[in-house]
Design a protein around this motif. Structure first.
Motif, short mmCIF file in Angstrom:
data_model
loop_
_atom_site.label_atom_id
_atom_site.label_comp_id
_atom_site.label_asym_id
_atom_site.label_seq_id
_atom_site.Cartn_x
_atom_site.Cartn_y
_atom_site.Cartn_z
N HIS A 255 0.85 -1.19 0.00
CA HIS A 255 0.00 0.00 0.00
C HIS A 255 0.88 1.24 0.00
CE1 HIS A 255 -3.31 2.71 0.81
NE2 HIS A 255 -2.61 3.22 1.81
N GLU A 256 0.83 1.97 -1.12
CA GLU A 256 1.60 3.21 -1.27
C GLU A 256 3.07 2.99 -0.90
OE1 GLU A 256 -0.37 6.22 0.97
OE2 GLU A 256 -2.07 6.36 -0.42
N GLY A 257 3.64 1.90 -1.43
CA GLY A 257 5.04 1.60 -1.21
C GLY A 257 5.35 0.97 0.12
N ARG A 258 4.33 0.76 0.93
CA ARG A 258 4.52 0.18 2.26
C ARG A 258 4.10 -1.29 2.23
NH1 ARG A 258 1.22 3.15 6.79
NH2 ARG A 258 2.64 4.80 6.13
N THR A 259 4.87 -2.15 2.90
CA THR A 259 4.54 -3.58 2.98
C THR A 259 3.76 -3.85 4.25
OG1 THR A 259 6.54 -4.20 1.75
CG2 THR A 259 5.47 -5.91 3.07
N LEU A 260 2.61 -4.50 4.10
CA LEU A 260 1.76 -4.83 5.25
C LEU A 260 1.57 -6.35 5.28
CD1 LEU A 260 -1.00 -2.11 4.77
CD2 LEU A 260 1.01 -1.97 6.26
N ASN A 261 1.58 -6.91 6.49
CA ASN A 261 1.38 -8.35 6.65
C ASN A 261 0.08 -8.61 7.40
OD1 ASN A 261 3.92 -9.45 5.51
ND2 ASN A 261 4.84 -8.21 7.13
N CYS A 262 -0.70 -9.55 6.87
CA CYS A 262 -1.99 -9.86 7.50
C CYS A 262 -2.33 -11.31 7.17
CB CYS A 262 -3.07 -8.91 6.97
SG CYS A 262 -4.63 -9.03 7.85
N SER A 263 -2.00 -12.22 8.07
CA SER A 263 -2.27 -13.63 7.83
C SER A 263 -3.74 -13.95 8.15
CB SER A 263 -1.33 -14.49 8.67
OG SER A 263 -1.50 -14.18 10.05
N VAL A 264 -4.09 -15.22 8.03
CA VAL A 264 -5.49 -15.62 8.26
C VAL A 264 -5.54 -16.89 9.09
CG1 VAL A 264 -5.57 -16.93 6.10
CG2 VAL A 264 -7.69 -16.09 7.10
N SER A 265 -6.54 -16.96 9.96
CA SER A 265 -6.81 -18.19 10.72
C SER A 265 -8.05 -18.85 10.12
CB SER A 265 -7.07 -17.88 12.19
OG SER A 265 -5.92 -17.33 12.80
N ILE A 266 -7.99 -20.17 9.94
CA ILE A 266 -9.08 -20.89 9.29
C ILE A 266 -9.52 -22.07 10.15
CG2 ILE A 266 -9.82 -22.15 7.22
CD1 ILE A 266 -7.66 -20.72 5.65
N GLY A 267 -10.82 -22.20 10.30
CA GLY A 267 -11.40 -23.38 10.96
C GLY A 267 -12.39 -24.03 10.01
N SER A 268 -12.54 -25.34 10.11
CA SER A 268 -13.46 -26.02 9.21
C SER A 268 -14.42 -26.92 9.98
CB SER A 268 -12.70 -26.85 8.17
OG SER A 268 -12.13 -27.99 8.78
N ALA A 269 -15.56 -27.14 9.37
CA ALA A 269 -16.54 -28.11 9.89
C ALA A 269 -17.16 -28.81 8.68
CB ALA A 269 -17.61 -27.41 10.71
N ILE A 270 -17.59 -30.04 8.88
CA ILE A 270 -18.07 -30.85 7.77
C ILE A 270 -19.47 -31.38 8.06
CG2 ILE A 270 -17.65 -32.91 6.35
CD1 ILE A 270 -14.69 -32.64 7.11
N TYR A 271 -20.34 -31.22 7.08
CA TYR A 271 -21.65 -31.87 7.14
C TYR A 271 -21.53 -33.22 6.43
CZ TYR A 271 -26.20 -33.36 5.47
OH TYR A 271 -27.30 -34.11 5.19
N PRO A 272 -22.03 -34.33 7.02
CA PRO A 272 -22.78 -34.41 8.27
C PRO A 272 -21.93 -34.83 9.47
CG PRO A 272 -23.05 -36.43 7.04
CD PRO A 272 -22.11 -35.58 6.23
N ASN A 273 -20.60 -34.91 9.30
CA ASN A 273 -19.73 -35.41 10.38
C ASN A 273 -19.83 -34.56 11.64
OD1 ASN A 273 -18.95 -36.33 7.81
ND2 ASN A 273 -16.94 -36.93 8.52
N ASP A 274 -19.77 -33.22 11.49
CA ASP A 274 -19.74 -32.34 12.66
C ASP A 274 -21.12 -31.79 13.03
OD1 ASP A 274 -16.89 -32.51 12.93
OD2 ASP A 274 -16.73 -31.18 11.20
#
Length: 301
Positions: A255-274
């Motif tokens: 962004h405008e020559g600036r480096t930004l870091n922003c990771s992601v957390s992911i959770g999952s669930a499954i039909y019909p198991n969960d």
């Protein structure tokens, strides 16, 4: 006007055509066909302003043609006047309920009544189109996140219910991924909401690149997103998609020559198991996502 006459009776077609031509104040281009199949082919090839559609025809009647047209957006963009040799009021009501813009008994057709019907039907159709377009615009606003254009929470939950029902019949699994951006609050607080919004938009583009077109994707609120993956045959598919998303989102943002870091957390669930209900599946995926953020693992199944 460009007019299509769909009627198997030669005498009736000639009479209607004569009345249309005899009105010197209007110019009409007239096409004649004798059955529903020919009518459907004609409107695939040419746009007509008005269709004069006979109710009683061999094999398929006019109502069947009308219903088939309205079911296909590309074929349904035309005003329709139903006509019939019968003057039965119950038939007239049945025809009107099917959705044309007017109904004329053939015995009542005169040059003046026909031309008035053409004008009124075209105007009614234009008004109906404006109302329908307004409805679609409001519906889109009600179902979409204004920043990203993704489904909002309400629309996403409706899609999830349908996806579960469809996969239940096919006896397939449905996976739900819940995603939360790490460090997003810090970016918003220190650099402002405009930068935060840009990061959200770029994040959506990156996640989209990891998904198939038929997978549901929504912004549930703030920096929380969700993805539906239908037709799961192998549980490993979920981990592969989650890892692709993790790799894309973890790349630095510029962004405008600036480096930004922003990771992601992911959770999952499954039909019909969960879970077997949509709201329960959302809850399970959300718990897994929060757990993955808490323990420092990017993905928890």
């Amino acid at each position: 006007m460009n007019i299509l006459i769909v009627d198997d009776d030669l005498v009736d077609r000639k009479l209607i055509k004569k009345m249309l031509i005899s009105d010197g104040s209007h110019h009409h281009d007239i096409t004649e066909v004798t059955c529903v199949s020919e009518g459907l082919k004609a409107i695939e090839d040419t746009h007509f302003d008005i269709i004069l559609l006979d109710y009683n025809m061999p094999k398929e009647d006019g109502i069947e043609m009308l219903i088939e047209m309205r079911a296909k957006p590309k074929l349904g963009n035309t005003a329709i006047i139903m006509i019939s040799s019968s003057e039965n009021s119950a038939l007239a009501i049945e025809c009107i309920e099917a959705g044309p813009q007017d109904f004329l008994p053939k015995g009542d057709i005169t040059r003046d009544s026909l031309n008035k019907a053409l004008i009124y039907a075209k105007k009614r159709f234009e008004a109906e189109q404006r109302m329908h377009n307004s409805y679609l615009a409001v519906k889109h606003m009600a179902e979409r996140d204004q920043l990203t254009g993704l489904s909002n929470r309400y629309h996403f939950e409706e899609i999830l219910k349908v996806m579960i029902a469809n996969n239940k019949r096919a006896k397939n699994c449905v996976a739900l991924l819940a995603l939360d951006l790490d460090n997003f609050k810090n970016i918003n607080d220190t650099l402002g909401h405009s930068v935060g919004d840009e990061i959200l938009i770029q994040t959506v583009e990156r996640i989209h690149s990891c998904l198939r077109q038929n997978e549901g994707f929504a912004r549930l609120g703030g920096d929380e997103f969700a993805v539906i993956i239908g037709g799961i045959c192998n549980i490993n598919q979920i981990g592969m998609i989650a890892n692709r998303i993790l790799a894309e989102v973890s790349k630095p943002f510029l962004h405008e020559g600036r480096t930004l870091n922003c990771s992601v957390s992911i959770g999952s669930a499954i039909y019909p198991n969960d879970a077997t209900e949509s709201h329960e599946l959302l809850k399970c995926a959300d718990i897994a996502m929060k757990w993955s953020s808490k323990i420092g693992h990017s993905f928890v199944a």
